[in-house]
Enzyme design. Structure first.
Site, PDB file in Angstrom:
ATOM      1  N   GLU A 305     -59.754 -15.623  22.168  1.00  0.00           N
ATOM      2  CA  GLU A 305     -60.265 -16.838  21.492  1.00  0.00           C
ATOM      3  C   GLU A 305     -61.759 -17.045  21.759  1.00  0.00           C
ATOM      4  O   GLU A 305     -62.219 -18.169  21.942  1.00  0.00           O
ATOM      5  CB  GLU A 305     -59.442 -18.074  21.874  1.00  0.00           C
ATOM      6  CG  GLU A 305     -58.030 -17.980  21.308  1.00  0.00           C
ATOM      7  CD  GLU A 305     -57.271 -19.298  21.281  1.00  0.00           C
ATOM      8  OE1 GLU A 305     -57.902 -20.373  21.305  1.00  0.00           O
ATOM      9  OE2 GLU A 305     -56.042 -19.234  21.226  1.00  0.00           O
TER      10      GLU A 305
HETATM   11  C1  LIG Z   1     -53.031 -10.563  25.147  1.00  0.00           C
HETATM   12  C2  LIG Z   1     -53.939 -10.572  23.968  1.00  0.00           C
HETATM   13  C3  LIG Z   1     -53.635 -11.365  22.877  1.00  0.00           C
HETATM   14  C4  LIG Z   1     -54.467 -11.367  21.747  1.00  0.00           C
HETATM   15  N1  LIG Z   1     -54.083 -12.073  20.634  1.00  0.00           N
HETATM   16  C5  LIG Z   1     -54.799 -11.914  19.484  1.00  0.00           C
HETATM   17  C6  LIG Z   1     -54.339 -12.480  18.248  1.00  0.00           C
HETATM   18  O1  LIG Z   1     -53.324 -13.163  18.204  1.00  0.00           O
HETATM   19  N2  LIG Z   1     -55.055 -12.247  17.116  1.00  0.00           N
HETATM   20  C7  LIG Z   1     -56.197 -11.512  17.124  1.00  0.00           C
HETATM   21  O2  LIG Z   1     -56.792 -11.329  16.076  1.00  0.00           O
HETATM   22  N3  LIG Z   1     -56.685 -10.974  18.285  1.00  0.00           N
HETATM   23  C8  LIG Z   1     -55.993 -11.149  19.444  1.00  0.00           C
HETATM   24  N4  LIG Z   1     -56.446 -10.578  20.620  1.00  0.00           N
HETATM   25  C9  LIG Z   1     -57.725  -9.906  20.625  1.00  0.00           C
HETATM   26  C10 LIG Z   1     -58.800 -10.683  21.366  1.00  0.00           C
HETATM   27  O3  LIG Z   1     -59.171 -11.799  20.618  1.00  0.00           O
HETATM   28  C11 LIG Z   1     -59.945  -9.695  21.643  1.00  0.00           C
HETATM   29  O4  LIG Z   1     -59.558  -8.946  22.773  1.00  0.00           O
HETATM   30  C12 LIG Z   1     -61.268 -10.376  21.863  1.00  0.00           C
HETATM   31  O5  LIG Z   1     -61.735 -10.873  20.656  1.00  0.00           O
HETATM   32  C13 LIG Z   1     -62.313  -9.435  22.434  1.00  0.00           C
HETATM   33  O6  LIG Z   1     -62.398  -8.274  21.664  1.00  0.00           O
HETATM   34  P1  LIG Z   1     -62.338  -6.840  22.370  1.00  0.00           P
HETATM   35  O7  LIG Z   1     -61.232  -6.860  23.343  1.00  0.00           O
HETATM   36  O8  LIG Z   1     -62.324  -5.801  21.321  1.00  0.00           O
HETATM   37  O9  LIG Z   1     -63.670  -6.762  23.203  1.00  0.00           O
HETATM   38  P2  LIG Z   1     -65.114  -6.301  22.695  1.00  0.00           P
HETATM   39  O10 LIG Z   1     -65.559  -7.139  21.559  1.00  0.00           O
HETATM   40  O11 LIG Z   1     -65.140  -4.836  22.530  1.00  0.00           O
HETATM   41  O12 LIG Z   1     -65.988  -6.715  23.957  1.00  0.00           O
HETATM   42  C14 LIG Z   1     -65.934  -5.995  25.204  1.00  0.00           C
HETATM   43  C15 LIG Z   1     -66.799  -6.757  26.192  1.00  0.00           C
HETATM   44  O13 LIG Z   1     -68.142  -6.831  25.712  1.00  0.00           O
HETATM   45  C16 LIG Z   1     -68.556  -8.196  25.607  1.00  0.00           C
HETATM   46  N5  LIG Z   1     -69.417  -8.339  24.436  1.00  0.00           N
HETATM   47  C17 LIG Z   1     -69.132  -8.057  23.151  1.00  0.00           C
HETATM   48  N6  LIG Z   1     -70.162  -8.347  22.363  1.00  0.00           N
HETATM   49  C18 LIG Z   1     -71.142  -8.820  23.169  1.00  0.00           C
HETATM   50  C19 LIG Z   1     -72.480  -9.282  22.945  1.00  0.00           C
HETATM   51  N7  LIG Z   1     -73.019  -9.344  21.734  1.00  0.00           N
HETATM   52  N8  LIG Z   1     -73.176  -9.704  24.010  1.00  0.00           N
HETATM   53  C20 LIG Z   1     -72.648  -9.682  25.253  1.00  0.00           C
HETATM   54  N9  LIG Z   1     -71.416  -9.253  25.527  1.00  0.00           N
HETATM   55  C21 LIG Z   1     -70.663  -8.821  24.490  1.00  0.00           C
HETATM   56  C22 LIG Z   1     -67.276  -8.984  25.488  1.00  0.00           C
HETATM   57  O14 LIG Z   1     -67.428 -10.334  25.902  1.00  0.00           O
HETATM   58  C23 LIG Z   1     -66.356  -8.206  26.400  1.00  0.00           C
HETATM   59  O15 LIG Z   1     -66.586  -8.595  27.714  1.00  0.00           O
HETATM   60  C24 LIG Z   1     -55.637 -10.584  21.749  1.00  0.00           C
HETATM   61  C25 LIG Z   1     -55.952  -9.811  22.863  1.00  0.00           C
HETATM   62  C26 LIG Z   1     -55.119  -9.776  23.956  1.00  0.00           C
HETATM   63  C27 LIG Z   1     -55.460  -8.876  25.108  1.00  0.00           C
END
Ligand SMILES: Cc1cc2nc3c(=O)[nH]c(=O)nc-3n(C[C@H](O)[C@H](O)[C@H](O)COP(=O)(O)OP(=O)(O)OC[C@H]3O[C@@H](n4cnc5c(N)ncnc54)[C@H](O)[C@@H]3O)c2cc1C
Length: 497
Positions: A305
């Protein structure tokens, strides 16, 4: 719910806050509401599908695609969504997908559209049920869409409005997480209170040892402040008429991070038992206190979120936006000399009033006297807010357009803002409790006072770090590390590849 089980919270949150009901209520057509609200009221579970393997925090690069059918009555949906909470169980989903780009002023503009998708339709398939560090009971999966025919009338709000819909829905949807963090704080406080009184080491209950007492004091004060933040934002959302974008983002960021620190302290206070599973404790005849599960379940709150980093950036952008509107022509690259000169005159006019007013203003006694013993903290919030505004401005002047890349600087400014917001919320809540529940109110004043004292100390450190920090060096070492220059440090491990 959250004081008992994080998985149920995730189910409810994914369903109610970001799943179908909320966007349907806000943006659905009459036809969509008539068709789907009764189903949801009867208990149909829904989900929200945005994330993809290549698309996390930055949804603009989405690959799931919806193209118009030949007869124009439907959209044909293709793609794969990752980590969709409730995805393996849901009857309905909000699916975000790219629709054909539009050309605006000769430039391609990518379109993302939200669709209501019924999971019983042909082509919707659960590919895999995902498992995590915590939240072991959630129904989360990889969902694929192969030539799924989505009737045209199932577009939510309008073509190309998907991202805006997600952002608006999340403004209120994001409030679930701050209040569930409060529940975790309350549970930890209860666990720590009981254990620190019962457990005797070195001849005294551990709660009498200063190191543990400090943790419990901060835990009580922080739990109170977290509740104040969540309740204030909730009240603003309920009353309506406010733009709570910033407040909701701060509440999400602040409470998830404060909640995590509280859980970490609770594990420490429980000692070895904090690390042991509830089943193991039960099996050897002890109370099955599930602190290790609370910790595992909670960790994701700092990631989904809107991760902590993305929340910082979102809040920072709002703070800097006003300055960019006023002085963008002066500081942004690619402007003509004429634009810069006109911008300079406009910015000069604005800052001639704005800047001195961030210095002037009375933030001392007897202002806010109605807050009694907390008045000094409310005054500190006012002074701090002006100092923060100056800090944002100084950072803009110092770094210019490069400020966007100085995330450590921006994050400190955001952290100061979040602390000031939490202080204001804590003082306001204590004041409110004094009127509505005087006995609790008197205790609340004590907690608000401790919280504000500790928050003010944190704010001072953050302000200090704006000037004196090792950001540039840390960035350089990070880049060297990424380039492999410090691989020598990884020597001495058992080879894994
Ligand atoms: C248990 C669980 C439930 C979930 N439920 C849903 C759901 O119901 N629907 C849905 O659509 N998604 C869902 N998600 C996905 C979740 O919303 C994403 O994991 C989240 O948006 C982060 O994306 P990512 O994991 O790909 O991380 P990434 O975007 O790849 O980021 C990796 C790291 O880099 C950091 N980062 C990224 N961009 C930047 C920037 N510009 N500057 C600084 N730091 C940055 C992030 O904060 C993070 O620490 C779920 C995930 C989990 C694990």
């Amino acid at each position: 719910m959250s004081s008992i089980d994080g998985s149920i919270t995730a189910l409810l949150s994914a369903h109610q806050s970001i799943g179908v009901p909320q966007p349907l209520k806000m943006f659905g057509s009459e036809g969509q509401k008539k068709k789907y609200l009764p189903l949801l009221a009867k208990g149909a579970i829904s989900a929200f599908a945005l994330t993809e393997p290549g698309v996390g925090s930055d949804p603009a690069a989405m690959e799931t695609m919806a193209t118009p059918s030949e007869d124009g009555t439907a959209w044909i949906l293709n793609g794969e969504k990752l980590w969709c909470t409730n995805g393996t169980k849901a009857e309905l989903m909000v699916v975000m997908a790219r629709t054909p780009s539009k050309t605006v002023n000769g430039k391609e503009k990518r379109q993302i559209t939200a669709f209501i998708v019924e999971t019983a339709w042909p082509g919707v398939k659960v590919e895999h049920r995902c498992h995590f560090m915590g939240l072991k009971a959630i129904y989360n999966g990889v969902i694929s869409f192969r030539n799924v025919r989505v009737p045209r009338e199932n577009v939510l709000w309008g073509e190309g409005k998907g991202l805006k819909l997600a952002l608006i829905t999340l403004n209120t949807g994001r409030l679930t997480l701050p209040i569930s963090s409060v529940a975790a704080g309350k549970r930890c406080l209860e666990i720590s209170r009981r254990w620190s009184s019962e457990r005797v080491q070195w001849g005294r209950p551990i709660g009498k040892h200063d190191a543990i007492a400090q943790k419990i004091g901060a835990m009580a004060a922080n739990t109170f402040a977290m509740e104040a933040v969540a309740e204030l934002c909730g009240a603003m959302a309920d009353r309506g008429g406010y733009d709570i974008r910033l407040e909701a983002a701060i509440a999400k960021l602040y409470n998830s991070e404060a909640g995590w620190r509280i859980i970490d302290d609770t594990v420490q206070i429980r000692g070895g038992r904090g690390y042991e599973t509830a089943d193991s404790l039960r099996a050897r005849g002890e109370r099955p206190v599930a602190v290790e599960r609370i910790m595992r379940d909670f960790r994701i709150n700092l990631i989904f979120e809107g991760s902590s980093e993305i929340m910082h950036l979102f809040i920072a952008r709002e703070a800097v936006d006003k300055h960019l509107q006023v002085a963008g022509d002066v500081v942004l690259p690619g402007k003509t000399l004429g634009q810069r000169l006109r911008g300079l005159v406009r910015a000069g006019g604005f800052y001639a009033w704005w800047y001195p007013s961030r210095w002037l203003g009375w933030g001392f006694w007897p202002k806010y006297a109605e807050f009694g013993p907390l008045a000094r903290h409310v005054r500190a919030v006012e002074r701090g807010a002006r100092r923060l505004a100056r800090g944002v401005f100084h950072a803009m002047v110092r770094f210019g357009p490069k400020l966007e890349y100085r995330q450590a600087v921006l994050f400190r400014l955001v952290d100061v803002g979040a602390e000031l917001f939490a202080m204001a919320a804590a003082c306001a809540r204590a004041q409110w409790l004094l009127r509505h529940d005087p006995a609790a109110g008197r205790r609340a004043v004590e907690l608000a006072d401790l919280f504000c004292r500790q928050a003010r100390a944190r704010v001072q450190v953050k302000f200090g770090e704006l000037r004196h920090n090792a950001d540039t060096r840390a960035y350089r070492v990070a880049q060297e590390t990424l380039a492999g220059e410090h691989r020598w440090l990884e020597r001495g491990m058992v080879e894994m590849e």
